[in-house]
Scaffold this motif. Sequence first.
Motif, PDB file in Angstrom:
ATOM      1  N   CYS A  51      -4.487   5.320 -11.748  1.00 32.70           N
ATOM      2  CA  CYS A  51      -5.534   4.655 -10.969  1.00 32.70           C
ATOM      3  C   CYS A  51      -6.850   5.485 -11.499  1.00 32.70           C
ATOM      4  O   CYS A  51      -8.021   4.929 -11.729  1.00 32.70           O
ATOM      5  N   ASP A 111       0.824  -1.320  -0.071  1.00 35.80           N
ATOM      6  CA  ASP A 111       0.003  -0.008   0.123  1.00 35.80           C
ATOM      7  C   ASP A 111       0.845   1.230  -0.101  1.00 35.80           C
ATOM      8  O   ASP A 111       1.690   1.445   0.980  1.00 35.80           O
ATOM      9  N   TYR A 118       4.088   7.720  -7.098  1.00 40.99           N
ATOM     10  CA  TYR A 118       2.627   7.463  -6.442  1.00 40.99           C
ATOM     11  C   TYR A 118       1.757   8.510  -6.977  1.00 40.99           C
ATOM     12  O   TYR A 118       0.620   7.959  -7.273  1.00 40.99           O
ATOM     13  N   GLN A 138      -1.331   7.261  -8.823  1.00 36.53           N
ATOM     14  CA  GLN A 138      -2.748   7.758  -8.639  1.00 36.53           C
ATOM     15  C   GLN A 138      -3.459   8.369  -9.863  1.00 36.53           C
ATOM     16  O   GLN A 138      -4.577   8.099 -10.455  1.00 36.53           O
ATOM     17  N   GLU A 189       0.375   4.243   0.430  1.00 35.65           N
ATOM     18  CA  GLU A 189       0.016   5.397   1.609  1.00 35.65           C
ATOM     19  C   GLU A 189       0.618   4.783   2.830  1.00 35.65           C
ATOM     20  O   GLU A 189       1.126   5.584   3.485  1.00 35.65           O
ATOM     21  N   THR A 190       0.606   3.437   3.045  1.00 35.61           N
ATOM     22  CA  THR A 190       1.200   2.941   4.423  1.00 35.61           C
ATOM     23  C   THR A 190       2.779   3.337   4.230  1.00 35.61           C
ATOM     24  O   THR A 190       3.097   3.469   5.088  1.00 35.61           O
TER      25      THR A 190
END
Length: 743
Positions: free
Chosen positions: A268, A207, A261, A265, A209-210
Motif C-alpha cells: 500500500c 479490513d 499484512y 502495508q 486491522e479489524t
Amino acid sequence: MWFPVSYFINNSNCSGCFTFTGGKDRRSGLILTIPLCTEQTSMEELSSTLDYLLGIPSDKCKARGFTVIVDGRKSQWNIVKTVVLMLQNVIPAEVSLVCVVKPDEFWDKKVTHFCFWKEKDRLGFEVILVSANKLTRYIEPCQLTDEFGGSLVYDHMDWVNKRLVFEKFTKESTSLLDELVVINESEKSNQLDKERPPDCNFLPSLDPETVLQTGHELLSELQQRRFNGSEGGGVAWSPMDDELLAQPQVMKLLDSLREQYTKYQEVCRQRSKRSQLEEIQTKVMQVVNWLEGPGTEQLRTQWGIGDSIRASQALQQKHEEMESQHSEWFAVYVELNQQIAALLSAGDEEDLVELKGLQQQLSDVCYRQASQLESRQNVLQSAHEFHGTAQDLSQQLDGLLGMLCADVAPTDGAAIQQTLKHLEEKLKSVEGSLAGLREKGQVVMDQMSNQTTWSYGKDVPIENKENIDHIQGVMEDMQLRKQRCEDMVDVRRLKMLQMVQLFKCEEDASQAVEWLGELLDALLKTHIRLGDDAQETKVLLEKHKKFVDVAQSTYDYGRQLLQATVVLCQSLRCTTRSSGDTLPRLNRVWKQFTVTSEERVHRLEMACSFHTAAEKVEQGDLPVELEQETYEEVETVGKALLDRLTVPVIFPDGSEQYFGSSGDMASSAVHIRDNMKLVEDRKLTLHEEDEEDVEQLQYDQIHDQDKELQDDEELQDDQELQEVNKELQDGEELELETDTQKS
C-alpha cells in the motif's frame, strides 16, 4: 468445518448440552454429552454436529478415546437407539464408552429384548444404561455438570458465542490471508514487470486491522483460560484442555496475518507513493501545459501599452485578472513543490532522479512565466507613469498656452515682473516635466526591448515597434508643443520687457517733470542774490548757467523718455500711455523755467554792469573823459535794476511769480542803493582831489627825472671800475702762464 449453530441453539432447552463440557473420564478421555429432547431429532443435524465436535480435539486427545453421555431422559428409546447406532457409523474407533442415561422406570420393560453389551463387538464400544444418579460410578462428579449431579461449571451459550467468534475469525483471517497473498504476489510481479499496468483496484474485502483486533481479543480471552466466561463461585475450571484450545491456531493465523499484512502495508505504501507520484506527474503536466499553453498565449496577446492613462489602467486591470489566473496555478506549483520536497526527503533512490526532474521542470516553467508576468507588469506600470507624465505635461502646456494667448493688461511694472516670473516658472516646470517624460519613455522602451515570450521551447522577442513608435511620437509631439510655447514665451517676454520699459519711461518722464518743477521752485525761491560785487555776480552767473544746463538736461531727458514711450506704444500697438498729459506739463514747466531763467540772467547781467561801473568809480582809475559817463551808467543801471526787482516774472499762461520774498527783494534793493550812494560820494570826493593830484603829479615828475640822472651816473662809474678790474686780472693770468712755461 461448518459450525451447526442452529442445532446448538435449538437444543439449548434440553436437559443437557450437545458438546464437550471439558470434563474427562478416568482414562483422561474427553466426555461428549448428547442431549436428546422429546421433539423429533434430525439425524442429519446430529451427524453434522458430531462431525464438527470431533474435529475440535487434537489427534493426541482423540487417541485417548471419548466417553459419550447420551441423555435420553426426555427422549424415546428408538431415538436413543438410533443415536447409539449413529455413533457406530461416525466415531466407532474414538468412542470407548457410551453411557445412556435412562429415565426412571420407563424403559425397564422395553429394553429386555435389546442388550447393548451383547452388541459390543459389533458396535465397537461398550454401551451401558444408567440412571443419572448412578452416573458417578463411571465418571468422577467433578467431571460432570450439575445436570448429572456433578460440580463441573459450564455455560453452553457462552461457549457457543465464543466458538462463533473463533469460527468467524478463522474464516475471515483465512480469506484475508488468501487475498493478501494474492495482492502481495501481484505487486511483486508488477515490480518485476514495470511495463505491466498495476491493478490499483485490487483491495482486500475485509479490513486487516479489524480482523487483527478480533484475533487479538480472542487470543487474550483464550490465554486467560476463561473461554466460557464463568466468573461465578465454585472451582475455577477451563472448558478445554490445551489440546482443545484454539490458541495455537489463533496465534498461527495472527502471525501469518501480521506477516502478510506487513507486506500488504508496504504494498500500500508503494502503491500510495506510486499513486502520489503519478498524481504529482499529472498535476505537474497540467501546470506546465497550462502555463506553456493558455498562459503563454495570454501573455503573447497582451502586448499593448495603451495610448492614455485610462487605456493603461484598463490593460493593468486585464493583467491583474491574468495574474489572478496564474496565481491559482502558482498555488498548485507551491503545493506540488512541497509534496515533491517531502518525497525527496523520504523517497527511494530510484525515484529521486524522476522527482528532481519534475521539480526542475516545474520550477523552470513557473519561474519563467512569473518572470514574464513581472516584466509585463513592469512595462504596464512604466507605461502608466509615462502616460501620467504626458498628461500632466499636456495640461501644463495647455495652461502655459492659455496664459500666452490671454491679453496682457498689467497696471505697473511690478505686476509685469510678477507675470514674467510666473511665466518663467511655468516654462521651467514644463522643461522638467519634459525631461521626466523622456526618462520614463526611455525606461519603457528599454523594458519592451528586453521583453520576450516563451514559444515552442525558446524565447521569442515580442514585436513592440508600434508601442515604441507611439512613445516616440508622444515625446516628439510634446517637444514640438514645448518649442512653440518657448517661442511664444520669448515673444511675450520681449513684449513684457517693452512694457516694463514703457512704464519705466513714463515714470521717469513724470519724474523729469517733477525735477524740472523743483528746479523752477529753487530758482524762484533760492536764487535771489545779485552779488555784492562784480566778481560775485559773475560767479552767480556761472552757477546760473550750470543750473540752466541741469534743467536743460532734465528737459531733454524727459523729451527723450516721452519719445521712447511713443515708440514703445507703437511697437506694442497700444495707445500712448502718457495720456497727453506728461508732455504738456513738461513743456509748460520748461517754458516757465525758461522765462524765469532769462529774467534771472537779465538781473544778474544788470547787477554785474552796475557793480562793474561802481567798482570803476570806486577805484578812480577812469580817464577824465569817461568818468562822467561811468557815473551816469551807475545811476542809470542802478535805477533800472531797482525797478526790475519790483516787477514779477510773468509766465506764458499769464500767471505771475516773484523771486524770493518781499524781504529778500528789499534787502537787495538796499544794497544797490548803498552802492549808488557810495558812488555819488566818491564822485564829490574826486572833484576835490583833482587839484591836489595835479600838483603832486608835477612834483613827482621832477623828482623822477632827478632820480633817473643820478642812476645814470652811478651806472657809468660801475662800468669803468669793472673794466679796470678785468685788465688787472688778465695781466696776472699772463704772468702765471709765463712762469709755468719756464718751469
